[in-house]
Design a protein around this motif. Structure first.
Motif, PDB file in Angstrom:
ATOM      1  N   PRO A  53       0.804  -1.230   0.000  1.00 16.32           N
ATOM      2  CA  PRO A  53       0.000   0.000   0.000  1.00 16.32           C
ATOM      3  C   PRO A  53       0.837   1.280   0.000  1.00 16.32           C
ATOM      4  CG  PRO A  53      -0.940  -1.591   1.516  1.00 16.32           C
ATOM      5  CD  PRO A  53       0.392  -2.140   1.082  1.00 16.32           C
TER       6      PRO A  53
ATOM      7  N   ARG B  51       2.267   1.757  -3.472  1.00 13.11           N
ATOM      8  CA  ARG B  51       1.225   2.251  -4.400  1.00 13.11           C
ATOM      9  C   ARG B  51       1.065   3.755  -4.252  1.00 13.11           C
ATOM     10  NH1 ARG B  51      -2.873  -2.004  -2.726  1.00 13.11           N
ATOM     11  NH2 ARG B  51      -3.380  -0.385  -1.248  1.00 13.11           N
ATOM     12  N   ASP B  52       0.959   4.203  -3.008  1.00 11.21           N
ATOM     13  CA  ASP B  52       0.783   5.636  -2.748  1.00 11.21           C
ATOM     14  C   ASP B  52       1.977   6.440  -3.247  1.00 11.21           C
ATOM     15  OD1 ASP B  52      -1.644   5.052  -1.588  1.00 11.21           O
ATOM     16  OD2 ASP B  52      -0.892   5.196   0.485  1.00 11.21           O
TER      17      ASP B  52
ATOM     18  N   VAL C 256       1.689   6.925  -7.029  1.00 11.90           N
ATOM     19  CA  VAL C 256       0.676   7.931  -7.365  1.00 11.90           C
ATOM     20  C   VAL C 256       1.207   9.335  -7.084  1.00 11.90           C
ATOM     21  CG1 VAL C 256      -1.610   8.841  -6.776  1.00 11.90           C
ATOM     22  CG2 VAL C 256      -1.288   6.380  -7.106  1.00 11.90           C
ATOM     23  N   ARG C 257       1.842   9.518  -5.927  1.00 13.82           N
ATOM     24  CA  ARG C 257       2.407  10.844  -5.601  1.00 13.82           C
ATOM     25  C   ARG C 257       3.446  11.266  -6.635  1.00 13.82           C
ATOM     26  NH1 ARG C 257       2.647   8.792  -0.357  1.00 13.82           N
ATOM     27  NH2 ARG C 257       4.918   8.632  -0.499  1.00 13.82           N
TER      28      ARG C 257
ATOM     29  N   THR D 220      -6.225   7.207 -11.664  1.00 13.63           N
ATOM     30  CA  THR D 220      -5.600   7.032 -10.351  1.00 13.63           C
ATOM     31  C   THR D 220      -5.924   5.657  -9.781  1.00 13.63           C
ATOM     32  OG1 THR D 220      -5.675   9.409  -9.929  1.00 13.63           O
ATOM     33  CG2 THR D 220      -5.400   7.972  -8.014  1.00 13.63           C
ATOM     34  N   ASN D 221      -7.181   5.250  -9.878  1.00 16.61           N
ATOM     35  CA  ASN D 221      -7.570   3.923  -9.380  1.00 16.61           C
ATOM     36  C   ASN D 221      -6.867   2.813 -10.147  1.00 16.61           C
ATOM     37  OD1 ASN D 221      -9.232   5.019  -7.427  1.00 16.61           O
ATOM     38  ND2 ASN D 221     -11.074   4.861  -8.680  1.00 16.61           N
TER      39      ASN D 221
ATOM     40  N   ARG E  50      -3.198   2.691  -9.037  1.00 16.43           N
ATOM     41  CA  ARG E  50      -3.068   2.036  -7.729  1.00 16.43           C
ATOM     42  C   ARG E  50      -3.221   0.508  -7.863  1.00 16.43           C
ATOM     43  NH1 ARG E  50      -3.148   5.638  -3.554  1.00 16.43           N
ATOM     44  NH2 ARG E  50      -4.163   7.625  -3.959  1.00 16.43           N
TER      45      ARG E  50
ATOM     46  N   THR F  13      -0.243  -1.064  -9.977  1.00 15.97           N
ATOM     47  CA  THR F  13       0.984  -0.996  -9.186  1.00 15.97           C
ATOM     48  C   THR F  13       0.959  -2.046  -8.086  1.00 15.97           C
ATOM     49  OG1 THR F  13       1.273   1.368  -9.635  1.00 15.97           O
ATOM     50  CG2 THR F  13       2.409   0.479  -7.701  1.00 15.97           C
ATOM     51  N   GLY F  14      -0.157  -2.128  -7.378  1.00 18.72           N
ATOM     52  CA  GLY F  14      -0.285  -3.105  -6.305  1.00 18.72           C
ATOM     53  C   GLY F  14      -0.138  -4.527  -6.796  1.00 18.72           C
TER      54      GLY F  14
END
Length: 169
Positions: free
Chosen positions: A22, A25-26, A29-30, A44-45, A48, A51-52
């Motif tokens: 997690p 993933r964040d 995105v950042r 974005t979804n 995430r 990537t996860g």
């Protein structure tokens, strides 16, 4: 204006634990946001989720750390996960009641492009998402780059691959 494709990618190491996914993933995105890319809720979804999936596959199957890199390659955001296992990934057949085995089907369905390729460290699994560039001034991009450097350890890809090779040896 987003960074050009020739710029060095941003890279970081993910510990060999699904609990680390997690946060990774964040972080991806950042980084995409700091690159000045337009990420609506759907993109974005997808970012995430993909990537996860790719990171979780890596740490689960290798039980070792992996290196994630993120870069803008002109109309696409590319995320690469490098690990020490040379076995290339491919979707598997999951039975109806199986709890695992569908992640790469999601990657194939949602990514603009994806793949797995051998590299000096083992293999690189990657995906790309089509994204648009926002109008961001150069000063804001420079500030974002400095914030990345100050807030999080950024590794060169070469250095990251060397770390993976050393851990695999």
């Amino acid at each position: 204006m987003p960074r050009q494709s020739g710029d060095s990618p941003y890279a970081f190491t993910v510990p060999p634990s699904v609990e680390a996914v997690p946060a990774a993933r964040d972080r991806v995105v950042r980084r995409a946001q700091r690159l000045g890319l337009i990420l609506d809720e759907e993109v974005t979804n997808d970012l995430r989720l993909l990537t996860g999936e790719v990171i979780a596959n890596s740490v689960t199957h290798t039980q070792a750390a992996c290196v994630v890199s993120v870069r803008y390659i002109g109309e696409r955001l590319r995320v690469e996960v490098t690990d020490a296992d040379p076995t290339l990934v491919r979707p598997s057949q999951a039975d109806v009641m199986d709890e695992n085995g569908r992640g790469l089907f999601l990657v194939a369905a949602l990514a603009t492009a994806w793949g797995s390729q051998p590299c000096a460290a083992g293999k690189k699994t990657w995906f790309e998402l089509a994204v648009s560039a926002s109008v961001v001034d150069t000063a804001a991009m420079a500030a974002a780059s400095q914030a990345d450097a100050a807030a999080e350890e950024s590794l060169s890809i070469t250095g990251a691959q060397l770390r993976i090779e050393q851990r695999a040896a």
